[in-house]
Structure formats: structure tokens, C-alpha cells
Design a protein around this motif. Structure first.
Motif, short mmCIF file in Angstrom:
data_model
loop_
_atom_site.label_atom_id
_atom_site.label_comp_id
_atom_site.label_asym_id
_atom_site.label_seq_id
_atom_site.Cartn_x
_atom_site.Cartn_y
_atom_site.Cartn_z
N PRO A 269 0.80 -1.23 0.00
CA PRO A 269 0.00 0.00 0.00
C PRO A 269 0.83 1.28 0.00
CG PRO A 269 -0.98 -1.60 1.48
CD PRO A 269 0.33 -2.18 1.03
N GLU A 270 1.96 1.28 0.75
CA GLU A 270 2.78 2.50 0.77
C GLU A 270 3.41 2.78 -0.59
OE1 GLU A 270 5.43 -0.70 2.79
OE2 GLU A 270 3.29 -0.17 2.66
N GLU A 271 3.66 1.73 -1.36
CA GLU A 271 4.19 1.94 -2.71
C GLU A 271 3.12 2.50 -3.64
OE1 GLU A 271 6.91 -1.36 -4.12
OE2 GLU A 271 6.05 -2.30 -2.32
N VAL A 272 1.91 1.99 -3.52
CA VAL A 272 0.80 2.52 -4.32
C VAL A 272 0.62 4.00 -4.02
CG1 VAL A 272 -1.66 2.36 -4.83
CG2 VAL A 272 -0.34 0.27 -4.40
N ALA A 273 0.65 4.35 -2.74
CA ALA A 273 0.50 5.75 -2.35
C ALA A 273 1.62 6.61 -2.93
CB ALA A 273 0.47 5.88 -0.83
#
Length: 433
Positions: A269-273
């Protein structure tokens, strides 16, 4: 196919970040936080065969720039020298006596001939080479089907573009290059307005992103900068390749946020963000309009060179080629040859201009998502097909995005400057799917 059309079409369809492969990471309590040490912890995860493969793929691309220009030059020269260009023009004149329509008709056989003459090169560079480096998911049949879709689109757009440009060549022969630049800018704008709605779905299926924490976060990030987020789409790019991708596209009522399925399925998720922060940055910073202005300026110089050089070449060789003057559609391969050489020479400048936008979007994304380690992971994922740590001159000449090492260092510097008591992470090695 004309370099002019390729320039316009690629600008219309240009998209953002790509990558793959997963990470594992552990937090290490280090004090004080050392930016270079934290950066090397990421950069040094790429070693051995993976590093060699990445460097080989990307460095091979340097030669593809040159040989691609050579192929484009030879295709147009063959059409011109063989007098096929004259035959295409003569056919258009037999079909209609309307001068305004003849360039559009000429574009049909010219586009088809150029496509098939360059097809062996395209098959090698865009299919077999991608398969060789395990970057292609498609079968040859699926790949060639998409090429057929592309040629159909070309047969619609390119004739319209040529009719407009040759109309101004006939009416204002001394300043046509100025008006031609304006026409190309209009086509770019229309392409960005209609491309997300009518062109992109021809290649991929777009579905509304399912409700959930990730969608909520993207909506919140977009709302912070008044970006319309009524439509967030996920498209099935995994059928084509394994790279991750996302973009904020469209203008006015066609604005939409799109993520490919690889981004959601292969990253945390932090990469998507982090990726979405970067893409939102392009929109907020006005890179679409800045890009149109830059591309128009570059094209204006190219058309000015054509306006000065083409008439002289036609005066010297026109009888042999069967080309009457600059307003003759049979001159199109000559215009394309000049632009091919020009764009090849302008590649480092164009790369640098794009890279500045990408760097600005990187910083915006860090400030927006506040995920420096997620951003660093994404930068490392890109290393599967982008050289991770080039020399300064190499990066300036050949990179249209900041290198992975540059991006990792930016992320770690941001972490040092903005995170209270930052800790260094120990990333795991890139994992194969």
C-alpha cells in the motif's frame, strides 16, 4: 510511418511509472540517520545476474535510439527514392481533384507501407527483445493484434493531421511552420481530451476501483489538491507486461485516475500511495500544459528546419523523386526524414526536459504521500528494466526519468529532512514471482 505522426501519437498516449517484484524489509535502529548509508541499503539489493540483466537491457536501448532513427530514415528514403511516394500522390489525385483531401488520401497507402516496411524492426524491438528479457506477457498473436489496432488509429488520425498541415502550407507558404505548430498543439490537446475515453479502452479493459482503504486513501490524496476523483479505474495491463503503471489523464470532463492491476497486485500500500502521489503531482504542477508547450516549441524548431531545408532538397532532387514542391503530398517522406534526424539529435534535450518534470513530480509525491520507503521501493522495482546507477553524463543523455539511484537518494534525503527520528530500513532482495 511519419516521424511527425509518431511524435504526436506517443505524446497523446504517454504514461507514467512502471516496475515489479516484491520486497521484504526490516527496521534497523540507526542513529544518526545517514542518507547515503540508507540509500545504499536499497541500491545494493540489486546485484549479480539481476544487475547485469538490467544494465544490459537499458544500455542496449541506447543503440536502439540510433538504429530506430536509421530504420525510420531508410523506410522513408525507400518510399521516396523508389517513387512510391509519387505513385501514392498520383493515386490520390485520380480519386479526387480536391486539393484539401489529397494529403489525407495519400496518408492511407503511405501509413500502411511504412508500417509493414518497419514491421520486422518493430517485431524485434517491441516483442522478441521484450520476451528475451522477460518483460513481455503477451503472445505474438495478441501483440500483433494490438499493432493492428494501432495502425487503424493511425489511419484515422494521421490523414486528418496531414490535411490540416498541408492546408496551411498551401495558404501561407512562408509561415506555414508557425501555423503547423499550432495545429499539432491542437491535436495534442484533443488527444489528451479524448484518448483516455476512446483510445486507451481499445487496448485494455477499465473497471472502477473497488471500495476499500486504498481507494479511500487515493480519494483523500486527490481531494487535498482539488483533483476530481469521481472515477478511479483499474486496467488489466498484466496481460501485456509486468510493469506497474498509473496516471491522471484527460482534460475537463474526461479527467480520470487510472492504476494498472500490476500496481495493486505486486506492491504494498505504501508503494501505491507513493506512485499515486507522483502521478497527482503531474496534474497539480500543470505538467500536461507545460509538456504541450515544450513539445510545441520543439516541434516548431523542427518544422522551421523543414521549411528551410526541404525546398532546397526538392529543387535539387525533386525530379528524380517525382516531387513537385513542398505543398505536394509526395514530399511527406522527405519531411519525415528531416524530422527523424532532428528528433534524434534533440533526444538528449527532450529527455532532460521530461526528466525535470519527473523529478518535480517525485518531490511532490514524497510531500503528498509521505512514504519515502515506499517511494524507494518503487524506484528499485524500476531497476528491472532501467539501469539503477548510471554516470552523470549517461543519465543526462539517455534517461527521461531520474535514475533509480537518484530517486532513492531523494527519498532518503526527504526522510532525513521530514521524519522525526528517522530509522534506516534494511530492504530484502528483489523476489521473483
Amino acid at each position: 510511418m511519419s516521424r511527425l505522426f509518431i511524435f504526436v501519437f506517443l505524446a497523446i498516449l504517454a504514461a507514467g511509472l512502471f516496475p515489479q517484484n516484491g520486497f521484504a524489509q526490516d527496521a534497523l535502529a540507526t542513529s544518526p540517520f545517514d542518507v547515503e548509508q540508507a540509500s545504499r541499503a536499497y541500491i545494493d539489493t540489486l546485484t549479480g545476474d539481476a544487475l547485469e540483466k538490467s544494465n544490459s537491457y537499458f544500455e542496449g536501448g541506447y543503440w536502439l535510439i540510433f538504429w530506430g532513427a536509421v530504420v525510420g530514415f531508410l523506410v522513408d528514403f525507400l518510399i521516396l527514392q523508389s517513387r512510391f511516394s509519387k505513385r501514392f500522390r498520383d493515386w490520390a489525385e485520380r480519386v479526387t481533384t480536391r486539393k484539401w483531401l489529397q494529403p489525407g488520401l495519400y496518408a492511407l497507402p503511405y501509413t500502411i507501407a511504412g508500417f509493414f516496411l518497419a514491421l520486422p524492426w518493430s517485431i524485434y524491438t517491441d516483442f522478441f527483445r521484450e520476451k528475451q528479457y522477460d518483460l513481455m506477457s503477451q503472445s505474438f498473436g495478441a501483440w500483433i493484434s494490438e499493432q493492428m489496432i494501432g495502425i487503424v488509429i493511425s489511419l484515422i488520425i494521421f490523414p486528418l493531421l496531414l490535411m490540416a498541415i498541408f492546408a496551411v502550407i498551401r495558404r501561407v507558404p512562408k509561415t506555414w511552420w508557425i501555423w503547423g505548430t499550432g495545429i499539432i498543439s491542437i491535436f495534442l490537446f484533443i488527444g489528451m481530451l479524448l484518448g483516455p475515453v476512446f483510445i486507451s479502452p481499445l487496448f485494455n479493459e477499465y473497471k472502477e476501483m473497488e471500495a476499500g482503504p486504498m481507494r479511500d486513501r487515493i480519494v483523500a490524496m486527490a481531494a487535498e489538491y482539488d483533483i476530481p476523483a469521481d472515477h478511479i479505474y483499474v486496467f488489466d495491463q498484466s496481460k501485456q507486461h509486468k510493469r506497474i503503471s498509473a496516471n491522471v489523464s484527460g482534460v475537463g470532463p474526461t479527467i480520470r485516475i487510472s492504476l494498472n492491476d500490476n500496481l495493486l497486485e505486486r506492491t504494498d500500500p505504501e508503494e501505491v500511495a507513493a506512485v499515486m502521489g507522483h502521478e497527482l503531482g503531474h496534474y497539480v504542477l500543470g505538467h500536461t500544459w507545460r509538456s504541450i508547450l515544450v513539445l510545441a516549441s520543439i516541434m516548431a524548431i523542427g518544422l522551421f528546419i523543414v521549411a528551410k531545408l526541404a525546398p532546397r532538397l526538392i529543387a535539387k532532387h525533386g525530379v528524380r523523386w517525382g516531387v513537385r514542391d513542398l505543398s505536394d503530398p509526395a514530399a511527406i517522406p522527405l519531411l519525415s526524414i528531416i524530422l527523424t534526424v532532428y528528433f534524434f539529435a534533440a533526444t538528449p534535450a527532450l529527455n532532460s526536459l521530461i526528466r525535470v518534470n519527473e523529478s518535480d513530480a517525485d518531490l511532490f509525491g514524497l510531500n503528498s504521500a509521505k512514504e519515502p520507503d515506499g517511494f524507494a521501493k518503487v524506484a528499485m522495482r524500476l531497476s528491472e528494466y532501467r539501469k539503477i546507477e548510471p554516470g552523470a553524463i549517461e543519465e543526462m543523455l539517455f534517461f527521461d526519468h531520474p535514475s533509480g539511484a537518484t530517486r532513492v537518494r531523494m527519498a532518503m534525503q526527504w526522510k532525513a529532512d521530514n521524519v522525526e527520528q528517522p530509522t534506516m530500513t534494511k530492504p530484502g532482495k528483489l523476489e521473483k514471482d
